[in-house]
Design a protein around this motif. Structure first.
Motif, PDB file in Angstrom:
ATOM      1  N   GLY A  23     -29.005  59.308  67.249  1.00  0.00           N
ATOM      2  CA  GLY A  23     -27.970  59.572  66.244  1.00  0.00           C
ATOM      3  C   GLY A  23     -28.258  60.757  65.346  1.00  0.00           C
ATOM      4  N   HIS A  24     -29.117  61.692  65.810  1.00  0.00           N
ATOM      5  CA  HIS A  24     -29.468  62.845  64.982  1.00  0.00           C
ATOM      6  C   HIS A  24     -28.691  64.085  65.418  1.00  0.00           C
ATOM      7  N   ASP A  25     -28.164  64.860  64.452  1.00  0.00           N
ATOM      8  CA  ASP A  25     -27.595  66.173  64.728  1.00  0.00           C
ATOM      9  C   ASP A  25     -28.725  67.164  64.974  1.00  0.00           C
ATOM     10  N   THR A  26     -28.380  68.293  65.636  1.00  0.00           N
ATOM     11  CA  THR A  26     -29.362  69.374  65.805  1.00  0.00           C
ATOM     12  C   THR A  26     -28.723  70.715  65.448  1.00  0.00           C
ATOM     13  N   ILE A  27     -29.585  71.674  65.119  1.00  0.00           N
ATOM     14  CA  ILE A  27     -29.152  73.050  64.871  1.00  0.00           C
ATOM     15  C   ILE A  27     -30.067  73.987  65.655  1.00  0.00           C
ATOM     16  N   VAL A  28     -29.652  75.264  65.738  1.00  0.00           N
ATOM     17  CA  VAL A  28     -30.464  76.301  66.379  1.00  0.00           C
ATOM     18  C   VAL A  28     -30.699  77.407  65.359  1.00  0.00           C
ATOM     19  N   LEU A  29     -31.930  77.896  65.251  1.00  0.00           N
ATOM     20  CA  LEU A  29     -32.265  79.066  64.440  1.00  0.00           C
ATOM     21  C   LEU A  29     -32.377  80.274  65.369  1.00  0.00           C
ATOM     22  N   ALA A  30     -31.893  81.442  64.913  1.00  0.00           N
ATOM     23  CA  ALA A  30     -31.925  82.629  65.784  1.00  0.00           C
ATOM     24  C   ALA A  30     -32.008  83.899  64.951  1.00  0.00           C
ATOM     25  N   GLY A  31     -32.261  85.016  65.650  1.00  0.00           N
ATOM     26  CA  GLY A  31     -32.359  86.327  65.006  1.00  0.00           C
ATOM     27  C   GLY A  31     -31.068  87.107  65.139  1.00  0.00           C
ATOM     28  N   ALA A  32     -31.196  88.414  65.414  1.00  0.00           N
ATOM     29  CA  ALA A  32     -30.025  89.293  65.518  1.00  0.00           C
ATOM     30  C   ALA A  32     -29.433  89.247  66.920  1.00  0.00           C
ATOM     31  N   GLU A  33     -28.133  89.573  67.010  1.00  0.00           N
ATOM     32  CA  GLU A  33     -27.397  89.712  68.282  1.00  0.00           C
ATOM     33  C   GLU A  33     -27.416  88.428  69.101  1.00  0.00           C
ATOM     34  N   TYR A  34     -27.334  87.287  68.430  1.00  0.00           N
ATOM     35  CA  TYR A  34     -27.328  86.011  69.164  1.00  0.00           C
ATOM     36  C   TYR A  34     -26.050  85.913  70.002  1.00  0.00           C
ATOM     37  N   LYS A  87     -20.001  75.628  75.138  1.00  0.00           N
ATOM     38  CA  LYS A  87     -19.730  74.248  75.582  1.00  0.00           C
ATOM     39  C   LYS A  87     -21.036  73.477  75.786  1.00  0.00           C
ATOM     40  N   GLY A  88     -22.029  74.141  76.397  1.00  0.00           N
ATOM     41  CA  GLY A  88     -23.304  73.473  76.674  1.00  0.00           C
ATOM     42  C   GLY A  88     -23.986  72.982  75.410  1.00  0.00           C
ATOM     43  N   PRO A  89     -24.213  73.865  74.418  1.00  0.00           N
ATOM     44  CA  PRO A  89     -24.816  73.393  73.165  1.00  0.00           C
ATOM     45  C   PRO A  89     -24.011  72.277  72.496  1.00  0.00           C
ATOM     46  N   MET A  90     -22.681  72.356  72.570  1.00  0.00           N
ATOM     47  CA  MET A  90     -21.856  71.289  71.983  1.00  0.00           C
ATOM     48  C   MET A  90     -22.151  69.954  72.666  1.00  0.00           C
ATOM     49  N   LEU A  91     -22.270  69.964  73.998  1.00  0.00           N
ATOM     50  CA  LEU A  91     -22.559  68.728  74.720  1.00  0.00           C
ATOM     51  C   LEU A  91     -23.987  68.246  74.460  1.00  0.00           C
ATOM     52  N   LEU A  92     -24.874  69.163  74.069  1.00  0.00           N
ATOM     53  CA  LEU A  92     -26.245  68.774  73.715  1.00  0.00           C
ATOM     54  C   LEU A  92     -26.334  68.222  72.293  1.00  0.00           C
ATOM     55  N   GLY A  93     -25.243  68.336  71.538  1.00  0.00           N
ATOM     56  CA  GLY A  93     -25.248  67.801  70.177  1.00  0.00           C
ATOM     57  C   GLY A  93     -25.567  68.824  69.104  1.00  0.00           C
ATOM     58  N   VAL A  94     -25.584  70.129  69.465  1.00  0.00           N
ATOM     59  CA  VAL A  94     -25.837  71.174  68.466  1.00  0.00           C
ATOM     60  C   VAL A  94     -24.626  71.291  67.547  1.00  0.00           C
ATOM     61  N   LYS A  95     -24.852  71.259  66.237  1.00  0.00           N
ATOM     62  CA  LYS A  95     -23.754  71.305  65.264  1.00  0.00           C
ATOM     63  C   LYS A  95     -23.634  72.647  64.565  1.00  0.00           C
ATOM     64  N   ALA A  96     -24.694  73.451  64.576  1.00  0.00           N
ATOM     65  CA  ALA A  96     -24.645  74.750  63.901  1.00  0.00           C
ATOM     66  C   ALA A  96     -25.684  75.687  64.493  1.00  0.00           C
ATOM     67  N   VAL A  97     -25.407  76.991  64.430  1.00  0.00           N
ATOM     68  CA  VAL A  97     -26.381  78.029  64.774  1.00  0.00           C
ATOM     69  C   VAL A  97     -26.517  78.928  63.557  1.00  0.00           C
ATOM     70  N   ILE A  98     -27.754  79.098  63.076  1.00  0.00           N
ATOM     71  CA  ILE A  98     -28.012  79.970  61.928  1.00  0.00           C
ATOM     72  C   ILE A  98     -28.741  81.202  62.454  1.00  0.00           C
ATOM     73  N   ALA A  99     -28.080  82.375  62.379  1.00  0.00           N
ATOM     74  CA  ALA A  99     -28.629  83.596  62.984  1.00  0.00           C
ATOM     75  C   ALA A  99     -28.464  84.779  62.040  1.00  0.00           C
ATOM     76  N   LYS A 100     -29.118  85.887  62.392  1.00  0.00           N
ATOM     77  CA  LYS A 100     -28.944  87.114  61.599  1.00  0.00           C
ATOM     78  C   LYS A 100     -27.609  87.780  61.921  1.00  0.00           C
ATOM     79  N   SER A 101     -27.198  87.737  63.195  1.00  0.00           N
ATOM     80  CA  SER A 101     -25.886  88.262  63.589  1.00  0.00           C
ATOM     81  C   SER A 101     -25.498  87.668  64.932  1.00  0.00           C
ATOM     82  N   PHE A 102     -24.186  87.734  65.239  1.00  0.00           N
ATOM     83  CA  PHE A 102     -23.643  87.143  66.458  1.00  0.00           C
ATOM     84  C   PHE A 102     -22.875  88.185  67.267  1.00  0.00           C
TER      85      PHE A 102
END
Length: 958
Positions: free
Chosen positions: A850-861, A872-887
C-alpha cells in the motif's frame, strides 16, 4: 451531465467536416464515414429536442446556452473561392490575406499553418476567436508562453505505438459498453494511417533470400499482433493500415501519404499531422507541419479533440552557400543537430530559409527535418517552394493535384519563391531592417553549407558530432576518459588487447573499436537517393580495387520503401552492395530501433569474454547506449557511404586521411579517397536511376498487401474478443473501475523512492525496448506461460500486453541507479528491507504493502523516442510522481496523461545539492481542488527526515 451531453454533440458536429474527409486522389483510401450536408442537417434535426431541453434547463439557472444550430462561422467573411485554370474552382478556403492584417505578413510560415487551422476550426467553443488573435499576435504572445488549441488534419501511427493505441480504442469501446453507452462513438474522426514497419528483425543477412526469410520470421513472431491490427482496420472507420514489408512509416508518409493540401467537401486546407513516433517531423521537409506526440495525445486527436499546446517560438535558420564536393546530407544534418542543441530549441519550431535552400534537394531537407527530436525542436520546417513541387511530381502525385496544391498555397501566402526574393534586396536586409515587410523570428542562426565537413556522431549520443579528420584521436580519448557519454575508462595496458577467435573455421580477431555491426538503416537516410546511391558507388569502387568486408561483421541494408530497391537495381549498384554483404534484409526500421538481431555466437563470445568495446556504425538517428545491440557499447551514426567505408576498414580506430582502409588486389594500399565518389558521380547516378514510374508502381501495390498478410483471417465484430491467455494482446486495466464522475486530485503521502537517477535518462532506459533479457521479470512471466525463449520477440512487439510491459519498465541493462552505488543494471534497493531486487519486483512489494513511490532524476528526463510505455509502465508500477531538473516535452505530457505528477527542482537545485539519497519518504502537497491547481505553480515537498524543498509542478497548460 447536461454539459457533457452538449459538449459531446458539439464535438460531433464541429468534427463533421473532418469525418467526411475525402481526397481527390483515389489511391489514398480510408474506410470513411462520409456525410453529405443533407445528412448533417437531418442529424442536427435529430438533436433539436435535446438542445431545446438543455436551453430550458440552462434558462432556469439564469444562463443562456448559445444555439450553435444557427450560429454562423465567425470567419465566414474570409471564405474565398480558389479558381481553377480553365474555368470552375478547386474549392473554397479561409483566406489569410483577406483578413487584411499586416501582422500576418510577418508570421513565419509554420505559424501561418497554426493560424489557418484555428480560423477554419473556430466555433467559439473548442477554438475561440481569442485563440486566433493570440496566433496573429504571435510576435508578442509567443514569449509569454500562451496556450492555443490545434486540430491536426490527420494522425500517423507505426505498429509499435499503433498496437497500444488500437488496444486502447478497443478497451474504450468495452468501457463505453459497460457504462451503458454507444460503443460506435469510439471511432477516429480524422484519417489515421498506420504503417507496420517496426517488427522486422535482422535475423538473416548476407543472403539473396534475406527479405523473404526475415519476413517469414516476422510473421511467425507477430501473427497475433498483425491479425489484431488487421481487425482494427475494418472495425474502426477512417483507419488505413499499410501492411508489413511496405517500408518505413516516415518514408511512406513522405513519398505517398503526405497530402500537402486537403480538399474536404470543397474546403481546402493545409495538411498537418501528429504521429506516435518522434520522427514524424520528417514530413516537415515536404512543407507539411508534423511532429511526434505520445499515443495518449494522438488518441485524443483521433477522437476529435483539439490538442492543447504552448504557442512556440520560431528559430529562423538561414542557409547559404553550397555543400562541398563529397559532403553528404548526413554530414549536414549532424552539423545542424549540434548547432541547434547548442542554441537551445526545445519546445520551439525551427524554420529554414535563405539562398542555400535552392541547393538542397527535398530528400536532403527531409533528412534535416527528420532529426528534429535529436536537436530538440518540435519541428524543423521547410516551407513549400518549387523544389517541393518537383518532388511531388517525381513521386507520382498527379499534375491536377500538384496544380491545386500550388494554387492554394500561393493564394494563401504559404508558398516561397526564393528566386523572386533574390531579385530584390538581400533577405538579411528585410529580416533586420524592415521586419514589418518580411518574416520575423524569435531568434536567428546561420550556416554556410560550404563549411560543413564529413563527420559522424557518437559513441553514445546523436549530437556528439566528430569530424572525420578527428575521429581517431576522439576514439582514443574515449578509451581513456572516465565512463560517460564520451568515455569507456579502458586501462592503458588493456587498450591494445586483441581477441583472437575462430569464425566458422576462419581465423578472426577483434580489438577495441572493431566494427561488428554495419547497417544501412533508418528513415533518416534511406529516403535519400544521393546517400543510398553513394553507398552503392563506394561498394563498387571497393570491389573493383579488391577490398572486401570481413565476414564476421554483421552487414545489412534495410530500405525505407520499395522505390530504393528499384533504383539500386536500375543503377546496377545493388550487385556491388551484395558483394560487400549489404544484401537487402527487409523494409523497416531494423537496427536503428534495436532490431539488429543476434550476433554470431563466436563474435558475441569474443566480445563478452574479452570485455571488448565493440562498435556499430549505422545510418540511423539514435545511438543511445543499449539501443542498437547489447554488445556494442560504441555506436556511431554515419551516412550510408560512410557505413560501407567503416565496414571495409573494420574499425572506427582509423584516420581516413592518413591510414589505408585495406590492401587492394594489386598489393597496394587503398585509401579513403580511392573509394569515395564525387558529388558529380552521385548526381549522375541519381539523375539516371531515380524515375517517377518507380514511385507509381511501388505505391499502386502498397495497399494490396502480400500473401502472408492477405492470408490472415480476422473476425468481423466491432468489439474485440480478448484472449485471456494471449501474451501479445491483453485488455489493460485503465478503465476497469471507471465511473461517470472522475475521482478528483490527490497529492502523494509518505512515498518511497523507487529509483534515483542522474541526467539524460531516456525513454530507452524507462520503457521496455529491444530484446527481453533471459533472467528478467518479463522473461519469467513468458516462461511461466509456456513461451519458449526463442519466441520471446522484442518488447516493442509486445506493447499490446500491459503485463509484459509493466515487467519490462526500467529493465534496461545499462540503467544507472544511484541507489545501487555504481552498479549498472535493471535493479534497485527495496528501502524498507535493504534488499536488491529487479525494479518490477520492488515496485510490486511497495504496491502490495500500500505504499506510493516516486522517482528522482536529473536533467532531460524522458528524452529520446516518444513512448507511451515510458509513462504507462511507471503508472502500472505505482509511481505517483517524478522529481527532475527538466523533462523532455512529449514525455512530460505523457506522465500527466497517466496521472503521474512531473515536478521540477528549482534552478540550481537537484537531489544531490539538497542532500537527498533516495532512502527518504516523500510527501507532495498538491491541492485537492482542481480549481486550485494552476500551470507552473509551486508546491512543497517534505521528507520523513525533516527536509523540505519547493518544486514547480509541470502541468504546463490549463
Amino acid at each position: 451531465a447536461s454539459l457533457s451531453v452538449i459538449n459531446h454533440h458539439r464535438r460531433s458536429l464541429t468534427s463533421a467536416a473532418v469525418r467526411s474527409f475525402h481526397c481527390s486522389v483515389p489511391r489514398w483510401s480510408h474506410r470513411l464515414d462520409w456525410r453529405s450536408p443533407l445528412n448533417l442537417r437531418s442529424e442536427i434535426r435529430a438533436f433539436n429536442p435535446i438542445i431545446e431541453q438543455l436551453q430550458r434547463k440552462f434558462a432556469t439557472m439564469g444562463t443562456t446556452l448559445p444555439d450553435f444550430r444557427t450560429a454562423e462561422h465567425p470567419f465566414k467573411a474570409v471564405l474565398t473561392s480558389l479558381p481553377r485554370p480553365g474555368g470552375g474552382e478547386f474549392g473554397k478556403f479561409y483566406s489569410l490575406p483577406a483578413l487584411n492584417d499586416p501582422r500576418i505578413d510577418k508570421l513565419p510560415y509554420s505559424i501561418r499553418i497554426l493560424l489557418e487551422s484555428a480560423i477554419r476550426n473556430c466555433d467559439n467553443f473548442q477554438v475561440k476567436k481569442e485563440d486566433v488573435e493570440k496566433i496573429i499576435d504571435w510576435e508578442n504572445t509567443a514569449p509569454k508562453q500562451v496556450e492555443i488549441p490545434f486540430k491536426p488534419a490527420r494522425v500517423l501511427l507505426q505498429d509499435f505505438t499503433g498496437v497500444p493505441a488500437v488496444v486502447d480504442l478497443a478497451c474504450m469501446r468495452d468501457a463505453m459498453h459497460k457504462l451503458g453507452s454507444d460503443t460506435s462513438k469510439i471511432n477516429p474522426l480524422v484519417p489515421v494511417d498506420l504503417v507496420i514497419d517496426h517488427s522486422v528483425q535482422v535475423d538473416v543477412t548476407r543472403s539473396e533470400n534475406a527479405v523473404q526469410a526475415n519476413m517469414e520470421l516476422e510473421f511467425q513472431r507477430n501473427k497475433e499482433r498483425f491479425s489484431f491490427l488487421k481487425w482494427g482496420s475494418s472495425a474502426f472507420r477512417n483507419m488505413l493500415v499499410v501492411p508489413p514489408g511496405s517500408g518505413i512509416v516516415h518514408q511512406v508518409n513522405l513519398e505517398y501519404l503526405g497530402r500537402l493540401v486537403f480538399n474536404t467537401d470543397g474546403i481546402l486546407y493545409p495538411d498537418s499531422v501528429v504521429g506516435t513516433d518522434s520522427h514524424t517531423t520528417m514530413i516537415d521537409g515536404l512543407g507539411v507541419a508534423g511532429w511526434g506526440v505520445g499515443g495518449i495525445e494522438a488518441e485524443a486527436a483521433m477522437l476529435g479533440q483539439p490538442m492543447s499546446m504552448v504557442l512556440p517560438g520560431v528559430v529562423g535558420f538561414q542557409l547559404s552557400g553550397k555543400l562541398r564536393n563529397g559532403v553528404t546530407a548526413t554530414d549536414l544534418v549532424l552539423t545542424v543537430t549540434q548547432m541547434l542543441r547548442k542554441h537551445g530549441v526545445v519546445g520551439k519550431f525551427v524554420e529554414f530559409y535563405g539562398d542555400g535552400m535552392g541547393e538542397l534537394s527535398l530528400a536532403d531537407r527531409a533528412t534535416i527535418a527528420n532529426m528534429s527530436p535529436e536537436y530538440g525542436a518540435t519541428m524543423g520546417f521547410f516551407p513549400v517552394d518549387h523544389v517541393t513541387l518537383q518532388y511531388l511530381k517525381l513521386t507520382g502525385r498527379s499534375d491536377e493535384t500538384v496544380a491545386m496544391i500550388e494554387s492554394y498555397l500561393r493564394a494563401n501566402n504559404m508558398f516561397v519563391d526564393y528566386d523572386e526574393a533574390r531579385t530584390f534586396l538581400p533577405l538579411q536586409f528585410f529580416l533586420f531592417k524592415t521586419p514589418q515587410q518580411k518574416r520575423v523570428y524569435s531568434s536567428y542562426l546561420e550556416l554556410n553549407l560550404a563549411e560543413v565537413e564529413p563527420c559522424i556522431s557518437g559513441p553514445k549520443r546523436p549530437h556528439d558530432r566528430v569530424p572525420l579528420r578527428e575521429m581517431k584521436a576522439d576514439w582514443n580519448s574515449c578509451l581513456n576518459n572516465k565512463v560517460g557519454f564520451k568515455g569507456f575508462a579502458v586501462p592503458k595496458e588493456a587498450q591494445g588487447k586483441v581477441a583472437k577467435f575462430s569464425f566458422h573455421g576462419q581465423p578472426a580477431e577483434l580489438k577495441h573499436g572493431s566494427v561488428v555491426i554495419a547497417a544501412i538503416t533508418s528513415c533518416t537516410n534511406t529516403s535519400n537517393p544521393s546517400v543510398m546511391l553513394g553507398a552503392g558507388l563506394v561498394a563498387k569502387k571497393a570491389c573493383e580495387l579488391g577490398l572486401q568486408v570481413k565476414p564476421w561483421i554483421k552487414t545489412s541494408l534495410a530500405p525505407g520503401s520499395g522505390v530504393v530497391t528499384k533504383y539500386l537495381l536500375q543503377s546496377g549498384l545493388q550487385e556491388y552492395l551484395n558483394k560487400q554483404g549489404f544484401h537487402i534484409v527487409g523494409y523497416g526500421c531494423t537496427t536503428c530501433i534495436g532490431n539488429s538481431g543476434d550476433l554470431d555466437e563466436s563474435v558475441a563470445s569474443a566480445i563478452s569474454e574479452n570485455d571488448i568495446i565493440a562498435a556499430a556504425v549505422l545510418s540511423g538517428n539514435r545511438n543511445f547506449e543499449g539501443r542498437v545491440h547489447a554488445l556494442t557499447r560504441a555506436n556511431y551514426l554515419a551516412s550510408p557511404p560512410l557505413v560501407v567505408a567503416y565496414a571495409l576498414a573494420g574499425t572506427v580506430d582509423i584516420d581516413f586521411d592518413k591510414e589505408p582502409i585495406g590492401t587492394g588486389k594489386d598489393g597496394k594500399s587503398v585509401y579513403f579517397n580511392d573509394i569515395w565518389p564525387s558529388t558529380e558521380e552521385v548526381a549522375e547516378a541519381v539523375q539516371s536511376s531515380v524515375l517517377p514510374n518507380m514511385f507509381k508502381s511501388t505505391y499502386e501495390a502498397i495497399t494490396k498487401g502480400n500473401p502472408m498478410w492477405n492470408q490472415l483471417s480476422v473476425p468481423s465484430s466491432t468489439m474485440y474478443s480478448w484472449d485471456p491467455i494471449s501474451t501479445y494482446i491483453h485488455e489493460p486495466p485503465y478503465f476497469k473501475n471507471m465511473t461517470m464522475e472522475p475521482p478528483g486530485a490527490h497529492g502523494v503521502k509518505d512515498a518511497y523512492c523507487l529509483l534515483n537517477f542522474g541526467d539524460s535518462i531516456t525513454t530507452d532506459h524507462i520503457s521496455p525496448a529491444g530484446s527481453i533479457q533471459k533472467d528478467s521479470p518479463a522473461a519469467k512471466f513468458l516462461l511461466d506461460r509456456g513461451v519458449e525463449r526463442k519466441d520471446f520477440n522484442s518488447y516493442g512487439s509486445r506493447r499490446g500486453n500491459d503485463e509484459v510491459m509493466a515487467r519490462g519498465t526500467f529493465a534496461n541493462i545499462r540503467l544507472v541507479n544511484k541507489l545501487l552505488n555504481g552498479e549498472v543494471g535493471p535493479k534497485t534497493i527495496h528501502v524498507p528491507t535493504g534488499e536488491k531486487l529487479y525494479v518490477f519486483d520492488a515496485a510490486m512489494r511497495y504496491k502490495d504493502a500500500g505504499h506510493d513511490t516516486i522517482v528522482l532524476a536529473g536533467a532531460e528526463y524522458g528524452s529520446g523516442s516518444s513512448r507511451d510505455w515510458a509513462a504507462k509502465g511507471p503508472m502500472l508500477l505505482g509511481v505517483k510522481a517524478v522529481i527532475a531538473k527538466s523533462f523532455e516535452r512529449i514525455h512530460r505530457s505523457n506522465l500527466v496523461g497517466m496521472g503521474i505528477i512531473p515536478l521540477c527542482f528549482k534552478s540550481g537545485e537537484d537531489a544531490d545539492t539538497l542532500g537527498l539519497t533516495g532512502h527518504e519518504r516523500y510527501t507532495i502537497d498538491l491541492p485537492r481542488k482542481i480549481d486550485e491547481i494552476r500551470p507552473g505553480q509551486d508546491v512543497t515537498v517534505t521528507t520523513d527526515n525533516g527536509k523540505s524543498f519547493t518544486c514547480t509542478v509541470r502541468f504546463d497548460t490549463e
